[in-house]
Design an enzyme around this catalytic site. Structure first.
Site, short mmCIF file in Angstrom:
data_model
loop_
_atom_site.label_atom_id
_atom_site.label_comp_id
_atom_site.label_asym_id
_atom_site.label_seq_id
_atom_site.Cartn_x
_atom_site.Cartn_y
_atom_site.Cartn_z
N ARG A 213 0.85 -1.20 0.00
CA ARG A 213 0.00 0.00 0.00
C ARG A 213 0.88 1.25 0.00
O ARG A 213 0.56 2.23 -0.68
CB ARG A 213 -0.93 0.00 1.20
CG ARG A 213 -1.99 -1.08 1.16
CD ARG A 213 -2.91 -1.01 2.35
NE ARG A 213 -3.79 0.16 2.28
CZ ARG A 213 -4.55 0.59 3.28
NH1 ARG A 213 -4.53 -0.03 4.45
NH2 ARG A 213 -5.33 1.65 3.13
N CYS B 81 -1.38 6.29 8.87
CA CYS B 81 -1.73 5.03 8.22
C CYS B 81 -2.82 5.34 7.21
O CYS B 81 -2.77 6.36 6.54
CB CYS B 81 -2.16 3.98 9.24
SG CYS B 81 -3.54 4.49 10.28
#
Length: 270
Positions: A172, A228
């Site tokens: 990611r 995040c």
């Protein structure tokens, strides 16, 4: 930061149950209703620890007025020893703990082991919902551990000397895969430390291996701003950095989902 259940004095602590599932938002409440540490109150990630009516990311920061009300109705005082737990190795207790730290409850801790280990260790368990006496506590907000979007924008343009640290998976981070957010990539200039590296056999590791791995990514003398996808899994990375001796750490609560929410947001891939 973290505390093992072997070092907790049950009777001298106030307890907060934060069990939750990102796949089933009602799972934590069901578990709490079935059984919990005696005297523990329940804080829900999305009802109590986020302001889901806001658009600043997928789990936006609650307003201070809402947090103050939560602390007061939970019967908290500034000098209380507060133990926050989840199922162990999850980010939810760390999210609640960070909010407590932000509010000035410095004597708050994350239980290293989860609820099942507490039950096995003989902690008192029941299914009664406590009714704590409300307090008039006034939080002492610590803005030095909070990174609003504007602060992160200053980092990106070089106006603030802080290291961005992305807690998501490497795939990611590199923009190779994005299962949740509409745009793949990362905040420009960010380094990467997958929060899953903090765990072993379902609980967070506090040994020197984690510290060594963190040291290879970011210097403990530098200020670090963690993020995040939505600000939740960055919380245990924040806690681990603090536990490893990093003094200047901030959390970007909005995180990547907030960063890409504006048109033409600058990102990096690769």
């Amino acid at each position: 930061m973290f505390v093992s259940i072997t070092d907790i004095d049950y009777a001298k602590s106030k307890w907060v149950d934060t069990r939750f599932s990102l796949q089933d938002g009602d799972e934590g409440r069901r578990k709490y209703a079935e059984s919990h540490v005696t005297g523990a109150i329940y804080w829900d990630l999305e009802r109590d620890l986020s302001n889901m009516t806001e658009s600043a990311g997928r789990h936006p920061m609650p307003e201070k007025t809402a947090l103050t009300k939560l602390f007061r109705t939970s019967g908290l005082k500034m000098d209380d020893q507060i133990i926050v737990y989840d199922d162990g190795g999850n980010p939810f207790a760390a999210r609640a703990w960070w909010l407590l730290q932000y509010a000035g409850f410095k004597n708050s801790f994350i239980a290293l082991e989860g609820f099942a280990a507490m039950k096995e260790a003989g902690f008192p368990i029941d299914n009664r919902v406590p009714e704590p006496l409300s307090t008039s506590v006034s939080p002492d907000w610590d803005e030095t551990i909070y990174a609003p979007r504007q602060f992160v924008e200053e980092i990106v343009v070089g106006g603030t000397a802080s290291i961005l640290l992305d807690a998501r998976s490497a795939e990611r981070y590199r923009g190779e895969k994005e299962p949740i957010d509409p745009i793949a990539g990362r905040i420009p200039g960010a380094l990467n430390f997958d929060w899953e590296q903090l765990k072993k056999e379902g609980i967070f590791k506090l040994d020197g291996i984690v510290k060594e791995r963190l040291y290879t990514v970011v210097n403990p003398a530098e200020e670090v701003t963690v993020y995040c996808g939505s600000g939740v899994t960055a919380a245990p990375l924040y806690a681990s950095l603090k536990h490893s001796g990093y003094e200047n750490v901030r959390l970007y609560v909005g995180s990547y989902s907030d960063w890409i929410s504006i048109e033409d947001a600058e990102i990096e891939i690769g």
